[in-house]
Motif scaffolding. Structure first.
Motif, PDB file in Angstrom:
ATOM      1  N   VAL A  72      38.921   3.067 -37.291  1.00 47.55           N
ATOM      2  CA  VAL A  72      38.678   4.077 -36.267  1.00 47.55           C
ATOM      3  C   VAL A  72      37.240   4.026 -35.781  1.00 47.55           C
ATOM      4  O   VAL A  72      36.941   4.291 -34.633  1.00 47.55           O
ATOM      5  CB  VAL A  72      38.985   5.520 -36.728  1.00 47.55           C
ATOM      6  CG1 VAL A  72      40.427   5.844 -36.539  1.00 47.55           C
ATOM      7  CG2 VAL A  72      38.506   5.763 -38.130  1.00 47.55           C
ATOM      8  N   VAL A  73      36.357   3.704 -36.689  1.00 49.12           N
ATOM      9  CA  VAL A  73      34.961   3.590 -36.293  1.00 49.12           C
ATOM     10  C   VAL A  73      34.329   2.511 -37.157  1.00 49.12           C
ATOM     11  O   VAL A  73      34.592   2.405 -38.349  1.00 49.12           O
ATOM     12  CB  VAL A  73      34.221   4.943 -36.397  1.00 49.12           C
ATOM     13  CG1 VAL A  73      34.280   5.497 -37.793  1.00 49.12           C
ATOM     14  CG2 VAL A  73      32.784   4.827 -35.933  1.00 49.12           C
ATOM     15  N   SER A  74      33.518   1.680 -36.503  1.00 52.04           N
ATOM     16  CA  SER A  74      32.820   0.666 -37.291  1.00 52.04           C
ATOM     17  C   SER A  74      31.453   0.436 -36.671  1.00 52.04           C
ATOM     18  O   SER A  74      31.246   0.661 -35.476  1.00 52.04           O
ATOM     19  CB  SER A  74      33.629  -0.637 -37.328  1.00 52.04           C
ATOM     20  OG  SER A  74      33.881  -1.056 -36.012  1.00 52.04           O
ATOM     21  N   ALA A  75      30.545   0.016 -37.518  1.00 52.64           N
ATOM     22  CA  ALA A  75      29.184  -0.204 -37.047  1.00 52.64           C
ATOM     23  C   ALA A  75      28.632  -1.422 -37.736  1.00 52.64           C
ATOM     24  O   ALA A  75      28.986  -1.709 -38.883  1.00 52.64           O
ATOM     25  CB  ALA A  75      28.318   1.010 -37.362  1.00 52.64           C
ATOM     26  N   CYS A  76      27.778  -2.171 -37.029  1.00 54.71           N
ATOM     27  CA  CYS A  76      27.146  -3.288 -37.712  1.00 54.71           C
ATOM     28  C   CYS A  76      25.681  -3.401 -37.311  1.00 54.71           C
ATOM     29  O   CYS A  76      25.274  -2.978 -36.230  1.00 54.71           O
ATOM     30  CB  CYS A  76      27.891  -4.584 -37.429  1.00 54.71           C
ATOM     31  SG  CYS A  76      28.003  -4.950 -35.688  1.00 54.71           S
ATOM     32  N   GLY A  77      24.904  -3.900 -38.253  1.00 56.89           N
ATOM     33  CA  GLY A  77      23.476  -4.133 -38.019  1.00 56.89           C
ATOM     34  C   GLY A  77      22.679  -2.871 -37.799  1.00 56.89           C
ATOM     35  O   GLY A  77      21.688  -2.868 -37.070  1.00 56.89           O
ATOM     36  N   LEU A  78      23.099  -1.758 -38.453  1.00 56.76           N
ATOM     37  CA  LEU A  78      22.391  -0.487 -38.254  1.00 56.76           C
ATOM     38  C   LEU A  78      21.038  -0.476 -38.953  1.00 56.76           C
ATOM     39  O   LEU A  78      20.927  -0.866 -40.115  1.00 56.76           O
ATOM     40  CB  LEU A  78      23.204   0.679 -38.797  1.00 56.76           C
ATOM     41  CG  LEU A  78      24.498   1.045 -38.096  1.00 56.76           C
ATOM     42  CD1 LEU A  78      25.103   2.276 -38.756  1.00 56.76           C
ATOM     43  CD2 LEU A  78      24.242   1.305 -36.619  1.00 56.76           C
TER      44      LEU A  78
ATOM     45  N   LEU B 250      29.056   9.410 -35.906  1.00 52.64           N
ATOM     46  CA  LEU B 250      29.568  10.481 -35.046  1.00 52.64           C
ATOM     47  C   LEU B 250      28.869  10.507 -33.695  1.00 52.64           C
ATOM     48  O   LEU B 250      29.262  11.253 -32.806  1.00 52.64           O
ATOM     49  CB  LEU B 250      29.358  11.839 -35.725  1.00 52.64           C
ATOM     50  CG  LEU B 250      30.385  12.265 -36.763  1.00 52.64           C
ATOM     51  CD1 LEU B 250      29.980  13.593 -37.389  1.00 52.64           C
ATOM     52  CD2 LEU B 250      31.764  12.396 -36.142  1.00 52.64           C
ATOM     53  N   GLY B 251      27.795   9.745 -33.555  1.00 56.25           N
ATOM     54  CA  GLY B 251      27.061   9.751 -32.295  1.00 56.25           C
ATOM     55  C   GLY B 251      26.076  10.903 -32.184  1.00 56.25           C
ATOM     56  O   GLY B 251      25.576  11.196 -31.099  1.00 56.25           O
TER      57      GLY B 251
ATOM     58  N   PHE C 284      33.893  13.279 -41.128  1.00 49.28           N
ATOM     59  CA  PHE C 284      32.717  12.964 -41.945  1.00 49.28           C
ATOM     60  C   PHE C 284      32.415  14.183 -42.814  1.00 49.28           C
ATOM     61  O   PHE C 284      32.053  15.245 -42.311  1.00 49.28           O
ATOM     62  CB  PHE C 284      31.537  12.628 -41.010  1.00 49.28           C
ATOM     63  CG  PHE C 284      30.198  12.574 -41.693  1.00 49.28           C
ATOM     64  CD1 PHE C 284      30.067  12.086 -42.988  1.00 49.28           C
ATOM     65  CD2 PHE C 284      29.046  12.991 -41.028  1.00 49.28           C
ATOM     66  CE1 PHE C 284      28.825  12.037 -43.612  1.00 49.28           C
ATOM     67  CE2 PHE C 284      27.805  12.948 -41.644  1.00 49.28           C
ATOM     68  CZ  PHE C 284      27.701  12.481 -42.939  1.00 49.28           C
ATOM     69  N   ALA C 285      32.579  14.048 -44.130  1.00 46.65           N
ATOM     70  CA  ALA C 285      32.322  15.151 -45.059  1.00 46.65           C
ATOM     71  C   ALA C 285      30.964  14.934 -45.689  1.00 46.65           C
ATOM     72  O   ALA C 285      30.790  14.082 -46.557  1.00 46.65           O
ATOM     73  CB  ALA C 285      33.415  15.217 -46.115  1.00 46.65           C
ATOM     74  N   ASP C 286      29.962  15.699 -45.207  1.00 47.25           N
ATOM     75  CA  ASP C 286      28.577  15.521 -45.649  1.00 47.25           C
ATOM     76  C   ASP C 286      28.299  16.407 -46.862  1.00 47.25           C
ATOM     77  O   ASP C 286      28.018  17.580 -46.704  1.00 47.25           O
ATOM     78  CB  ASP C 286      27.651  15.880 -44.476  1.00 47.25           C
ATOM     79  CG  ASP C 286      26.182  15.691 -44.833  1.00 47.25           C
ATOM     80  OD1 ASP C 286      25.905  15.058 -45.863  1.00 47.25           O
ATOM     81  OD2 ASP C 286      25.327  16.179 -44.070  1.00 47.25           O
TER      82      ASP C 286
END
Lengths: 468, 275, 322
Positions: free
Chosen positions: A270-276, A317-318, A416-418
């Motif tokens: 559903v959501v992915s990120a790379c190189g953060l 989450l942006g 997202f459960a913080d």
């Protein structure tokens, strides 16, 4: 060291605490003996801290204690206020919760130990300062005598507070939530300190909500519920084979004892990120980090406080922009299908709105049916009477379940459960996760959880990402 | 006591209308009634002179006596109260509206606007407000224009700063982020989240600014740089009567008492309870 | 450990620097306003500038011509403003249009009276306010607390000139204890100083009371008691210093009240100080005098605020939260 008077036992029997005509704590009885510390376990609001203050003789105004508290034959409740106050420090000492708040912020710690020798025991100024230095060296704070509390870590403040009680010469030590606000590594250090107090012949009573602390301290363990001591016995027995329902629930609530959650295989991402990459001022938080969360999957990020784990979730989450790197979310998904749970449940609700108002506004905005919300409330064990309360008037566990309900109404694909359960007692934590796991299973929700508790992550998550 | 057990002890909710607020509102109501209806009831021109009644004591033909020109004190006090109220209200409105709007804007947008406004307010705050008003008064002593401008110029800053800090504080809280994630827009957040939080403090601040304006206008008139006789301004009335304080001390004090009551009413009406 | 004292020194430097910046702003604001003022008043500005520079006794028409040439009143306004601010920065304040004396000389004479008045008012207010606040804060809801609350509300509703008037009526007229106006002896100073001190103490007593009440609720005060210290030691070692911090930092705000009050009270009681001179300069439209006196009062305010900052820095070791 002062020549210490050591006591054999402190016996509490038939202790009750009342506010006016209402009894808020009743039927508390236990004995602290040499080499056999007592630990009182219970959720917040169970009255365990009040028991500590009843022994100390420092109950807040308006509350009074009845019953018998005997220290080697002397009844502590029978004395005058002046006699009670004369015992403070010299005979019984309390280790304050959150010691960094209990030390005078404008006085160097040496001065705060020194004054005890000078004003309690009448030593001259040179002798007092020598003794203060020795007390601080004793707890491993040699060289930090001239520091102010804000220049010390939480653990160091805890040790400075212990040095104060040593200086005062008390033989009975009450530790009130000694691990509150400390992370796991520091927690073990504090437990070790407390065990040293027992070895040195002091009587120790510990108040905590942390089962691990109770297990590590050993001795006798009591469990409190709604102002009553519902179970009391040797640590192994209470922690392994509790008899009372609540005690059993409390012990079973420890994540290591949770049943394995059966989750189907995960779906597409559903959501992915790379190189953060993200830095906080000068300090890099993380670099070249890649993460993805798939439908029906629970991913945990674990790490000590300040390592940037919350920031990762916020980037997904942006809410926060990364310094470098790409975030990709499933195309065509409404932004409201990405939701967040907060660490401090009341902080996520508008403080002056009743739950009915905030829920009503949300349903109206999205054109949702009130009946559906009420059905979910029932399912999550939330009584209808909660609707007319403000967030501050609802318990943390209930409010967090309400927050989940609110998020699920928007049919999220990612949650997202913080640190969503770090401020909750173990039983509430278990309830919250039961709901979350069910939602993951039934709705193929992708759950990203951030926590500092490795045991919790290991029990619940499919995958764990370690940061820091 | 430990916060953990605080929930065990029942809390009682206190009502907004405390005795002090009630007294303050009642006092303000009476003063407003006096200011508005006084001139109608007495139907005496505050500038009508009657030398036979010069410094007449209260009670005789004139309910509150007459001043050195034989003018009715009652009529002059009522006009004075109306003038004080009116000028203060105008000044505070001029300061509050831009102050609050700019404060909201700065808290919401941040960036260069916030920095520019911060700089402007720092510059204006460098000098105690009264000094700024005094310098402006040198342009046209004895008129309301510079007085009004100077006071508004110093008072808006407080509205700006308080709004900016309070609204900024609210906007940083997790519940605003949560509300936005739930799909609510800007107008809902400003209306339902920010406004209820800043309203009470702005009401208190307005009352405080009213007091400041009333005191400043009368003070400056009393030291002969504000409004001048024969305007029935409360401070100006005091300077005018001051030479007669030996014969008629009560006359000199009356305008002072009226100022005191106005400010007292404002203070009591917005007082928060002692903790 | 070694880096900490230097961190403290850095903070002190920043505090001083911020106040120096404020002093610069005071000069800028006063300078610009007076620059505009001199050109906005009716009549020939060159004439007025010449009178301000050389005194009214000088050969004014000739001097005015010289000013016109020298300042180049035909030059762009910004250039003129720069020149005028440059003069101000060198503390070249010119002459009073009314008396013809150099402003700096006049200010030196007036400063004494203003410092005596503000100093004694501040000292008197500190003797009254904080001790009452301490008593009220230690016994919240007691008679000292209630009486001082009532007193503070009443005093805060009284503008300084009304309060001064009341004191004159009671102490000078009714009781004949002090002279109603004048300057020279301490008896002349008593009523004006008391007027300002009562207004200041009304606020500082409540600030002190709330500060003591706040300290009394802190966990560190509870711990100071629980570690066995006698109550007197708890108050002396833990309450006083911690409660003093907000009281002293509030003095920076009270300095505004003090400066504004000095202007009013000097005028009311006829004390020949800077505030008195400012008011008369405004009435006489003596622009150089307005500029000089406003500048002096503004800088006095900055000096008091800086002293307060440094005192707080010395009392409170914690880094400032922003």
């Amino acid at each position: 060291m002062n020549a210490p008077v050591r006591f054999q036992a402190l016996t509490v029997s038939d202790l009750a605490i009342s506010a006016g005509t209402t009894t808020i704590v009743r039927d508390v009885a236990f004995t602290l003996a040499q080499g056999r510390p007592v630990t009182l376990l219970g959720a917040s609001g169970s009255g365990k801290s009040l028991v500590a203050h009843a022994i100390m003789g420092s109950l807040p105004t308006g509350l009074s204690a009845q019953g018998v508290i005997k220290l080697d034959g002397e009844d502590l409740l029978a004395g005058t206020p002046a006699q009670t106050r004369a015992r403070w420090g010299r005979t019984i000492a309390i280790l304050p919760q959150e010691p960094w708040l209990a030390l005078d912020p404008t006085m160097r710690i040496a001065g705060q130990v020194d004054e005890v020798h000078h004003h309690l025991h009448g030593f001259g100024s040179a002798a007092s300062s020598d003794r203060a230095r020795a007390d601080l060296a004793d707890v491993g704070l040699a060289g930090r005598e001239q520091a102010y509390p804000h220049e010390l870590s939480g653990g160091m403040c805890q040790r400075a507070a212990i040095a104060v009680t040593h200086a005062a010469g008390a033989s009975v030590v009450i530790a009130d939530e000694p691990t509150k606000g400390l992370d796991a590594a520091l927690r073990d250090g504090v437990v070790e300190r407390l065990l040293q107090e027992v070895e040195q012949g002091r009587l120790l009573l510990t108040i905590t909500h942390d089962i691990e602390v109770a297990a590590a301290l050993g001795g006798m363990v009591g469990v409190m519920l709604d102002g009553a001591l519902v179970e009391f016995g040797p640590a192994e027995q209470v922690l392994e084979q509790p008899r009372h329902d609540y005690a059993r629930a409390l012990i079973a609530a420890s994540p290591t004892k949770w049943p394995a959650s059966l989750l189907p295989a995960a779906g597409e991402a559903v959501v992915s990120a790379c190189g953060l990459s993200k830095r906080f001022g000068e300090r890099p938080l993380f670099d070249e980090l890649s993460i993805s969360v798939r439908r029906g999957e629970i991913v945990a990020i674990v790490g000590p406080s300040g390592c940037g784990k919350t920031t990762v979730g916020n980037i997904l989450l942006g809410l926060v922009a990364p310094d470098r790197g790409e975030v990709e979310r499933t195309a065509g998904m409404a932004p409201t299908r990405f939701q967040k749970l907060y660490q401090d449940p009341p902080a996520a609700f508008v403080p002056h709105q009743t739950l009915r108002q905030s829920l009503g506004d949300l349903l109206k905005l999205h054109g949702l049916d009130w009946m559906r919300a009420e059905a979910s409330m029932e399912r999550f064990g939330l009584g209808r009477e909660l609707l007319d309360r403000r967030p501050s008037e609802v318990s943390g566990g209930e409010l967090q379940r309400f927050a989940i309900l609110r998020a699920l109404l928007l049919d999220p694909v990612f949650l997202f459960a913080d640190e969503a359960t770090s401020r909750l007692d173990p039983v509430s934590q278990k309830d919250v996760f039961a709901i979350l796991i069910e939602a993951v299973r039934e709705r193929s929700l992708g759950l990203l959880m951030v926590t500092h508790e490795t045991a919790l992550a290991e029990t619940v998550a499919h995958r764990i990402l370690k940061l820091g | 006591m430990s916060t953990a057990d605080a929930t065990l002890v029942p809390i009682t909710q206190r009502s907004w209308l405390t005795p002090s607020r009630m007294a303050g509102l009642a006092l303000l109501g009476l003063l407003a009634l006096f200011a508005l209806s006084g001139p109608l009831l007495v139907s005496v021109d505050p500038s009508e002179q009657d030398f036979a009644a010069s410094l007449a004591p209260p009670g005789s033909d004139y309910l509150l006596g007459a001043d050195h020109y034989g003018r009715s004190m009652l009529a002059r006090l009522a006009y004075g109260a109306r003038l004080s109220f009116g000028m203060a209200l105008l000044t505070v409105a001029t300061a509050a509206v831009p102050g609050i709007l700019l404060g909201l804007l700065a808290a919401w947008r941040g960036g260069w606007l916030e920095r520019v406004l911060d700089l402007v307010s720092t510059v204006l705050l460098a000098l105690p407000g009264l000094l700024l008003v005094l310098i402006l008064l040198a342009f046209a002593p004895g008129t309301f224009g510079p007085l009004y401008l100077g006071l508004a110029l110093t008072l808006w800053i407080e509205f700006y700063r308080v709004t900016w800090v309070t609204a900024g504080g609210v906007l940083k809280q997790p519940h605003v982020e949560a509300t936005r994630l739930l799909g609510f827009g800007t107008s809902y957040i400003l209306r339902s989240l920010v406004l209820p939080e800043i309203r009470p403090i702005l009401i208190t601040l307005s009352a405080f600014a009213m007091s400041t304006a009333i005191i400043a206008i009368s003070t400056l008139s009393a030291i002969s740089v504000g409004l001048r006789p024969p305007t029935p301004e409360l401070g100006a009335m005091i300077v005018e009567l001051l030479p007669y304080y030996a014969e008629a001390p009560l006359h000199v004090l009356m305008p002072g008492i009226l100022i005191f009551l106005l400010v007292l009413g404002l203070q009591l009406a917005t007082r928060s309870d002692a903790r | 450990m070694g880096s900490l004292p230097s961190a403290g020194r850095n903070r002190m430097k920043r505090l001083v620097l911020a106040r120096l910046l404020q002093a610069g702003l005071v000069m800028l604001v006063v300078g610009i306003l007076c620059f505009v003022l001199v050109r906005a008043l009716p009549g020939d500005p060159a004439m007025r500038i010449a009178a301000g520079r050389y005194g009214p006794d000088a050969n004014i028409t000739e001097a005015a011509e010289q000013v016109r040439r020298e300042l180049g009143l035909d030059q762009p306004l910004l250039v003129q403003l720069g020149a005028s601010l440059g003069q101000l920065a060198r503390l070249d304040l010119g002459h009073s249009v009314v008396t013809g004396l150099p402003i700096t000389k006049e200010l030196r004479i007036q400063l004494g009276a203003t410092l005596w008045l503000s100093g004694s008012a501040l000292a008197l207010s500190l003797l009254l306010g904080p001790p009452i606040g301490l008593l009220a804060g230690l016994r919240r809801g007691g008679w000292v607390d209630n009486a001082s609350l009532g007193g503070a509300i009443v005093l805060r509703s009284l503008p300084p000139f009304v309060l001064g008037l009341l004191l004159i009526l009671v102490f000078a007229m009714l009781l004949g204890l002090f002279p109603p106006a004048g300057y020279g002896t301490w008896r002349d100073l008593a009523l004006p100083a008391l007027t300002l001190a009562l207004g200041l103490a009304a606020v500082s007593s409540r600030v002190a009371r709330d500060a003591v009440a706040a300290v009394a609720r802190t966990p560190y005060l509870a711990f100071a008691r629980l570690k066995g210290l006698p109550e007197a030691v708890v108050v002396r070692r833990h309450v006083l210093r911690n409660a003093a911090i907000p009281v002293i930092s509030y003095l920076a705000l009270q300095a505004i009240y003090l400066i504004e009050g000095v202007v009013v009270v000097e005028t009311l009681f006829g004390i020949p100080g800077i505030g008195h001179a400012l008011v008369h300069a405004v009435i006489a439209r003596d622009v150089p005098m307005v500029q000089g006196t406003a500048l002096a009062m503004g800088l006095l305010f900055v000096v008091i605020a800086m002293a307060v900052d440094l005192a707080c820095h010395w009392l409170d070791p914690r880094p400032k939260r922003t």
